[in-house]
Design a protein around this motif. Structure first.
Motif, short mmCIF file in Angstrom:
data_model
loop_
_atom_site.label_atom_id
_atom_site.label_comp_id
_atom_site.label_asym_id
_atom_site.label_seq_id
_atom_site.Cartn_x
_atom_site.Cartn_y
_atom_site.Cartn_z
N ALA B 255 0.83 -1.20 0.00
CA ALA B 255 0.00 0.00 0.00
C ALA B 255 0.86 1.25 0.00
O ALA B 255 0.50 2.27 -0.58
N ALA B 256 2.05 1.16 0.67
CA ALA B 256 2.93 2.32 0.71
C ALA B 256 3.67 2.50 -0.61
O ALA B 256 4.23 3.56 -0.87
N GLY B 257 3.66 1.43 -1.45
CA GLY B 257 4.40 1.45 -2.72
C GLY B 257 4.24 2.71 -3.54
O GLY B 257 5.23 3.37 -3.88
N PRO B 258 2.97 3.09 -3.85
CA PRO B 258 2.78 4.28 -4.68
C PRO B 258 3.41 5.53 -4.08
O PRO B 258 4.00 6.34 -4.79
N TRP B 259 3.30 5.63 -2.75
CA TRP B 259 3.85 6.83 -2.11
C TRP B 259 5.37 6.81 -2.15
O TRP B 259 6.00 7.85 -2.27
N VAL B 260 5.91 5.58 -2.02
CA VAL B 260 7.37 5.47 -2.13
C VAL B 260 7.79 5.89 -3.54
O VAL B 260 8.74 6.66 -3.72
N VAL B 261 7.03 5.41 -4.54
CA VAL B 261 7.33 5.78 -5.93
C VAL B 261 7.27 7.29 -6.09
O VAL B 261 8.18 7.92 -6.66
#
Lengths: 131, 528
Positions: B255-261
């Motif tokens: 779920a944090a992936g997009p924000w990390v991107v």
């Protein structure tokens, strides 16, 4: 009566040389003229001059070289150097006491007569006390 | 040589603190980051939605098992009652485990027996021989071997839902009924178990409806979006079940992936933009340096060309200056000889001719002297000079004519200058002042510290310089005197400028002229 003062006038410019000789003769000097440095050397070797009025820039041998080549024995003449150029400090130091007076061309006749008189006095004084 | 294009782009560039290309890189990379964030976020959301649908279906399967248990219990209850001839003890035996659950009542009903059909009953809501609530009566009409359920309805103070089964094996008209209290306002517990990450709401209808809410893990609170729904179907019963995720089902890191991107992308944008900005600034700086060097080179070239031209002119002037000296000398000598030769025979007319010739040859000699001095430039050798001692030397070589008073400065005024050159400057200025006052006057030489240097002034009380001469007085061959060479002030200006100084001439308010020159202090105080 003292012997006439013998003056050598060396200048490659005939107008200067001749008028200078005439002015000095008019002042009672015995004058011999030379048209370049070699002639001046020859004249100086042949006779005992009291005063030499030398132009600096002359063909064959310049006035400075003539002064440097003067034989110190018998006592050399009092030298008056004249030049259209300024005398730099180096030449003055090199020639030292061997030159009585430096004159800048054009030389006023009064200055010429004064300088030759001064040189003659020095030369006669030196000769008188010399060997 | 234009460094920056004129017009709008440079105006725009002047307003922006960053280079255009930097802004472009920043916007492009940041835009790409946002796009990547959106794509990944959508993927994660889709994945999450798929997992939610899957989990909700699993929950429905679990609920279905529970409802099927109700169906099986009612079938068993009806069958047992029919087979035992409505034996109360058999009924009680069968009903006991069911009514043990709070708020649950069961009954065996004879649907053909009129308004009070309850034959056997257990639990709080149903009593034998009592009338049934209208929704239950309505349910009896549809009862069959498969489970049937009523909508949620209010029975007294309680909200209830009713189930009915008419077992095949029993005698006709016998229906097993269960009435269960529901408490949709209480949050149903779901803290443990495989689906504890879900919030679930079940409605006794095909579509979500507040009045038909059977149970909810969030109580009266609505389920948070996004939700997934699945239909719970047992017999004729079709209940809508809605699920919502309490935590990201794909996992925290996914779920944090997009924000990390997004964060990495924005950091990358900032890093790239700052790198580009540094490069652009360096390049601009280099361009400026190159432009300045080119300009300096051009100036130096121009200066060299000018110097060469001047030098050619200068050499010519020097040669002329020297070459004139011998003929001038011969002419001066000849004039002298002529005067001697004529002696007493010199009449007034001849005398006047001779005087003019002597004056003009003297002037020509002075001109040749000045010309040589003007062209004979040399860098100044700067020392600290006491102005007073310099003025004394000036007066030695150029004594004041009769009628002229000279006021010299007090000793102690120090000037940093080449002594010979400053002497030449003062001789020229003081002799100019003398010549400006043929009828006498006062010359005042002064000095004072000014603007990190020394100002030296030469004042006279003469008639002043004509206004049309002005600053041209310092140009070569500009003179107001018939006998001047026009080089005196030009030599002054040249020498002062070689010292890095300035010189100016101005009329004095009380009459006369002031020449002021300023020379910088170049030697340090402690060297003095």
């Amino acid at each position: 009566m003292a012997a006439p003062v013998l003056v050598l006038v060396a200048d490659d410019n005939a107008g200067i040389r001749e008028t200078t000789a005439m002015i000095l003769r008019g002042s009672g000097y015995h004058v011999v003229a030379a048209a370049d440095g070699e002639e001046a050397m020859a004249a100086l070797a042949a006779g005992a001059f009291d005063v030499a009025v030398l132009d600096v820039r002359m063909p064959r041998r310049d006035g400075v070289a003539v002064v440097e080549d003067l034989d110190p024995r018998p006592p050399p003449p009092g030298v008056v150097l004249a030049s259209a150029y300024t005398f730099d400090q180096e030449i003055r130091q090199r020639l030292g006491e061997r030159v009585c007076r430096y004159l800048r061309k054009p030389v006023r006749p009064e200055d010429l007569i004064d300088a030759v008189g001064h040189a003659a006095d020095l030369a006669r004084g030196a000769a008188g006390t010399g060997p | 040589m234009v460094i920056e294009a004129p017009g709008r782009p440079s105006e725009l560039r002047a307003r922006l603190p960053l280079a255009m290309v930097t802004v472009a890189v920043l916007v492009a990379v940041a835009g790409l980051s946002v796009a990547a964030w959106w794509v990944v976020q959508r993927g994660v959301q889709r994945q999450d939605a798929a997992l939610l649908r899957n989990d909700t279906s699993q929950v429905v399967l679990l609920l279905q098992e529970a409802v099927q248990t109700v169906s099986a219990e009612l079938t068993a209850l009806g069958t047992a009652a029919a087979e035992s001839g409505d034996s109360a003890s058999v009924f009680a035996q069968e009903a006991k485990p069911i009514v043990r659950q709070p708020g649950v009542s069961v009954a065996v009903v004879d649907s053909r027996a009129g308004p009070a059909p309850v034959v056997l009953a257990a639990g709080p809501e149903l009593q034998p021989g009592s009338p049934l609530p209208a929704p239950v009566v309505a349910l009896l009409g549809h009862a069959g071997p498969a489970l049937t359920a009523s909508p949620v309805f209010t029975d007294g103070a309680a909200r209830v839902v009713a189930f009915a089964v008419a077992p095949v094996a029993s005698r006709p008209g016998v229906v097993a009924v269960e009435v269960a209290q529901v408490h949709p306002d209480r949050a149903a517990p779901n803290a443990t178990g495989p689906y504890s990450q879900l919030d679930v709401a079940v409605y006794a209808s095909r579509r979500p409806s507040a009045s038909q809410l059977l149970l909810s893990t969030t109580g009266v609170r609505p389920l948070p979006a996004p939700t997934a729904s699945a239909t719970l179907s047992v017999g004729n019963l079709h209940w809508d079940t809605v699920g919502a995720a309490r935590v990201p089902l794909v996992g925290g890191s996914a779920a944090a992936g997009p924000w990390v991107v997004l964060a990495v992308g924005l950091l990358l944008a900032a890093a790239l933009a700052s790198t580009v900005e540094v490069l652009v600034r360096r390049q601009r700086h280099t361009t400026r340096i190159v432009a300045r060097r080119e300009r300096e080179l051009l100036e130096a070239q121009t200066a060299v060309v000018r110097q060469e031209r001047l030098s050619a002119v200068g050499q010519m002037a020097t040669i002329i200056g020297h070459e004139l000296r011998n003929p001038l000398g011969a002419a001066i000598n000849s004039l002298y000889l002529a005067r001697m030769a004529l002696g007493d025979r010199l009449d007034d007319e001849a005398e006047s001719h001779l005087v003019r010739a002597e004056r003009e040859t003297a002037r020509a000699a002075a001109l040749s002297e000045d010309l040589t001095a003007y062209m004979r430039e040399r860098p100044p050798t700067v020392v600290s000079v006491d102005l007073r001692s310099l003025v004394d030397d000036v007066l030695d070589s150029t004594p004041p004519p009769e009628g002229i008073t000279v006021e010299a400065p007090e000793p102690g005024t120090i000037v940093d200058a080449d002594r010979d050159q400053l002497l030449q400057v003062l001789i020229n200025l003081v002799s100019n002042a003398f010549e400006a006052m043929p009828d006498g006057g006062t010359v005042r030489v002064g000095g004072r510290a000014l603007d990190g240097g020394t100002e030296v002034t030469v004042d006279d009380t003469g008639p002043g310089v004509p206004p049309e001469i002005g600053e041209r007085a310092f140009e070569p061959f500009v003179t107001t005197r018939a006998t001047g060479t026009g080089l005196g002030l030009a030599i002054v200006k040249q020498l002062v400028q070689n010292h890095g100084g300035t010189v100016s001439m101005a009329p004095r308010p009380e009459g006369g002229t002031r020449v002021a020159l300023w020379l910088p202090a170049t030697r340090r105080q402690e060297e003095r």
